[in-house]
Design a protein around this motif. Structure first.
Motif, PDB file in Angstrom:
ATOM      1  N   ALA A 106       0.865  -1.172   0.000  1.00 55.00           N
ATOM      2  CA  ALA A 106       0.000   0.000   0.000  1.00 55.00           C
ATOM      3  C   ALA A 106       0.903   1.224   0.000  1.00 55.00           C
ATOM      4  N   ALA A 107       0.545   2.209  -0.808  1.00 57.69           N
ATOM      5  CA  ALA A 107       1.372   3.412  -0.882  1.00 57.69           C
ATOM      6  C   ALA A 107       0.507   4.639  -1.087  1.00 57.69           C
ATOM      7  N   SER A 108       0.999   5.741  -0.555  1.00 54.99           N
ATOM      8  CA  SER A 108       0.424   7.051  -0.821  1.00 54.99           C
ATOM      9  C   SER A 108       1.329   7.712  -1.851  1.00 54.99           C
ATOM     10  N   PHE A 109       0.819   7.846  -3.077  1.00 54.95           N
ATOM     11  CA  PHE A 109       1.599   8.416  -4.178  1.00 54.95           C
ATOM     12  C   PHE A 109       1.276   9.901  -4.315  1.00 54.95           C
ATOM     13  N   VAL A 110       2.289  10.695  -4.627  1.00 54.21           N
ATOM     14  CA  VAL A 110       2.118  12.124  -4.897  1.00 54.21           C
ATOM     15  C   VAL A 110       2.455  12.343  -6.368  1.00 54.21           C
ATOM     16  N   TYR A 111       1.543  12.989  -7.078  1.00 55.64           N
ATOM     17  CA  TYR A 111       1.708  13.301  -8.501  1.00 55.64           C
ATOM     18  C   TYR A 111       1.867  14.809  -8.633  1.00 55.64           C
ATOM     19  N   GLU A 112       2.918  15.252  -9.330  1.00 53.15           N
ATOM     20  CA  GLU A 112       3.145  16.679  -9.546  1.00 53.15           C
ATOM     21  C   GLU A 112       3.528  16.897 -11.000  1.00 53.15           C
ATOM     22  N   GLY A 113       2.929  17.907 -11.609  1.00 55.25           N
ATOM     23  CA  GLY A 113       3.252  18.216 -12.992  1.00 55.25           C
ATOM     24  C   GLY A 113       2.518  19.447 -13.461  1.00 55.25           C
ATOM     25  N   THR A 114       2.871  19.877 -14.648  1.00 48.71           N
ATOM     26  CA  THR A 114       2.263  21.051 -15.256  1.00 48.71           C
ATOM     27  C   THR A 114       1.199  20.596 -16.242  1.00 48.71           C
ATOM     28  N   HIS A 115       0.019  21.185 -16.136  1.00 46.09           N
ATOM     29  CA  HIS A 115      -1.095  20.825 -17.012  1.00 46.09           C
ATOM     30  C   HIS A 115      -0.851  21.434 -18.402  1.00 46.09           C
ATOM     31  N   SER A 116      -0.121  20.690 -19.224  1.00 48.24           N
ATOM     32  CA  SER A 116       0.279  21.169 -20.549  1.00 48.24           C
ATOM     33  C   SER A 116      -0.458  20.494 -21.692  1.00 48.24           C
ATOM     34  N   GLY A 117      -1.295  19.526 -21.383  1.00 47.26           N
ATOM     35  CA  GLY A 117      -2.083  18.818 -22.388  1.00 47.26           C
ATOM     36  C   GLY A 117      -3.470  18.567 -21.826  1.00 47.26           C
ATOM     37  N   THR A 118      -4.372  18.132 -22.666  1.00 49.22           N
ATOM     38  CA  THR A 118      -5.729  17.856 -22.194  1.00 49.22           C
ATOM     39  C   THR A 118      -5.686  16.749 -21.148  1.00 49.22           C
ATOM     40  N   TYR A 119      -6.355  17.013 -20.029  1.00 48.01           N
ATOM     41  CA  TYR A 119      -6.382  16.047 -18.928  1.00 48.01           C
ATOM     42  C   TYR A 119      -7.755  16.086 -18.280  1.00 48.01           C
ATOM     43  N   LEU A 120      -8.347  14.913 -18.103  1.00 47.88           N
ATOM     44  CA  LEU A 120      -9.704  14.779 -17.565  1.00 47.88           C
ATOM     45  C   LEU A 120     -10.687  15.655 -18.338  1.00 47.88           C
ATOM     46  N   GLY A 121     -10.445  15.775 -19.647  1.00 49.40           N
ATOM     47  CA  GLY A 121     -11.327  16.546 -20.513  1.00 49.40           C
ATOM     48  C   GLY A 121     -11.109  18.050 -20.466  1.00 49.40           C
ATOM     49  N   VAL A 122     -10.123  18.496 -19.692  1.00 51.05           N
ATOM     50  CA  VAL A 122      -9.859  19.932 -19.546  1.00 51.05           C
ATOM     51  C   VAL A 122      -8.667  20.310 -20.424  1.00 51.05           C
ATOM     52  N   PRO A 123      -8.839  21.310 -21.327  1.00 49.94           N
ATOM     53  CA  PRO A 123      -7.716  21.750 -22.154  1.00 49.94           C
ATOM     54  C   PRO A 123      -6.584  22.311 -21.288  1.00 49.94           C
ATOM     55  N   PRO A 124      -5.371  22.356 -21.818  1.00 45.63           N
ATOM     56  CA  PRO A 124      -4.211  22.815 -21.034  1.00 45.63           C
ATOM     57  C   PRO A 124      -4.426  24.192 -20.405  1.00 45.63           C
ATOM     58  N   THR A 125      -4.036  24.301 -19.136  1.00 45.44           N
ATOM     59  CA  THR A 125      -4.135  25.576 -18.421  1.00 45.44           C
ATOM     60  C   THR A 125      -2.770  26.143 -18.064  1.00 45.44           C
ATOM     61  N   GLY A 126      -1.740  25.317 -18.123  1.00 50.85           N
ATOM     62  CA  GLY A 126      -0.405  25.746 -17.709  1.00 50.85           C
ATOM     63  C   GLY A 126      -0.231  25.746 -16.193  1.00 50.85           C
ATOM     64  N   ARG A 127      -1.244  25.323 -15.450  1.00 50.75           N
ATOM     65  CA  ARG A 127      -1.167  25.316 -13.986  1.00 50.75           C
ATOM     66  C   ARG A 127      -0.313  24.148 -13.486  1.00 50.75           C
ATOM     67  N   LYS A 128       0.361  24.385 -12.377  1.00 49.37           N
ATOM     68  CA  LYS A 128       1.067  23.320 -11.670  1.00 49.37           C
ATOM     69  C   LYS A 128       0.021  22.547 -10.871  1.00 49.37           C
ATOM     70  N   LEU A 129       0.041  21.229 -10.990  1.00 49.73           N
ATOM     71  CA  LEU A 129      -0.894  20.375 -10.266  1.00 49.73           C
ATOM     72  C   LEU A 129      -0.124  19.519  -9.267  1.00 49.73           C
ATOM     73  N   ARG A 130      -0.765  19.277  -8.126  1.00 46.05           N
ATOM     74  CA  ARG A 130      -0.232  18.354  -7.121  1.00 46.05           C
ATOM     75  C   ARG A 130      -1.426  17.641  -6.495  1.00 46.05           C
ATOM     76  N   PHE A 131      -1.407  16.312  -6.560  1.00 44.98           N
ATOM     77  CA  PHE A 131      -2.493  15.529  -5.988  1.00 44.98           C
ATOM     78  C   PHE A 131      -1.961  14.179  -5.550  1.00 44.98           C
ATOM     79  N   THR A 132      -2.788  13.480  -4.790  1.00 46.20           N
ATOM     80  CA  THR A 132      -2.353  12.202  -4.237  1.00 46.20           C
ATOM     81  C   THR A 132      -3.330  11.085  -4.587  1.00 46.20           C
ATOM     82  N   SER A 133      -2.849   9.885  -4.410  1.00 48.71           N
ATOM     83  CA  SER A 133      -3.705   8.699  -4.446  1.00 48.71           C
ATOM     84  C   SER A 133      -3.186   7.734  -3.392  1.00 48.71           C
ATOM     85  N   CYS A 134      -4.078   6.963  -2.838  1.00 46.66           N
ATOM     86  CA  CYS A 134      -3.702   5.888  -1.918  1.00 46.66           C
ATOM     87  C   CYS A 134      -4.107   4.587  -2.596  1.00 46.66           C
TER      88      CYS A 134
END
Length: 162
Positions: A106-134
């Motif tokens: 079991a792990a808690s993963f941290v994802y970090e990156g720049t929204h530079s392409g379409t993601y979850l149906g949202v066109p690129p915003t150039g925003r820095k994203l940080r989110f987790t999953s367990c």
């Protein structure tokens, strides 16, 4: 004297397989680390190789719906992460915490990156994203064969929408 040498040599040889055996808990931890490192390296072939052909994904969410019947759960999960990499080409994945046993990790993963392409149906915003999953994985024969998890989809969408 030869008898003592033989006995000492036999005892040493008998101990070798024990010393050489891998620790399954360490192997499980290493599998979680490879999950993160292959995504960070954007090595989708190595990422796909982490999963057994009999892989089963028990996580169902709006972001990761079950794949169509013509796509295996393994292919569906690999495709989901390919889309994540397309949306964040500079994606970096790290582990905050990990707990392992011989057949589960079991792990808690941290994802970090720049929204530079379409993601979850949202066109690129150039925003820095940080989110987790367990995530919890069952392991068989050194492969990830079963998954249960929760990702911060609401947090991702909030960051995407600013």
């Amino acid at each position: 004297m030869e008898r003592r040498t033989f006995i000492a040599g036999a005892a040493f040889a008998a101990a070798l397989p024990i010393a050489a055996k891998a620790d399954p808990v360490d192997d499980a931890r290493a599998l979680a680390e490879r999950f993160a490192s292959t995504l960070t390296a954007h090595d989708m072939d190595a990422f796909a190789a982490l999963f057994g052909d009999d892989y089963s994904n028990h996580q169902v969410s709006a972001a990761a719906p079950p794949p169509p019947a013509t796509v295996s759960p393994k292919q569906g999960s690999v495709g989901f992460f390919k889309a994540r990499l397309a949306g964040m080409p500079d994606l970096k994945v790290t582990i905050e915490a990990v707990v392992a046993s011989a057949d589960k990790v079991a792990a808690s993963f941290v994802y970090e990156g720049t929204h530079s392409g379409t993601y979850l149906g949202v066109p690129p915003t150039g925003r820095k994203l940080r989110f987790t999953s367990c995530d919890i994985f069952r392991i068989k024969d050194g492969k990830l064969v079963e998954h249960w998890g929760m990702g911060d989809i609401a947090g991702q969408l909030a960051q995407l929408k600013g």
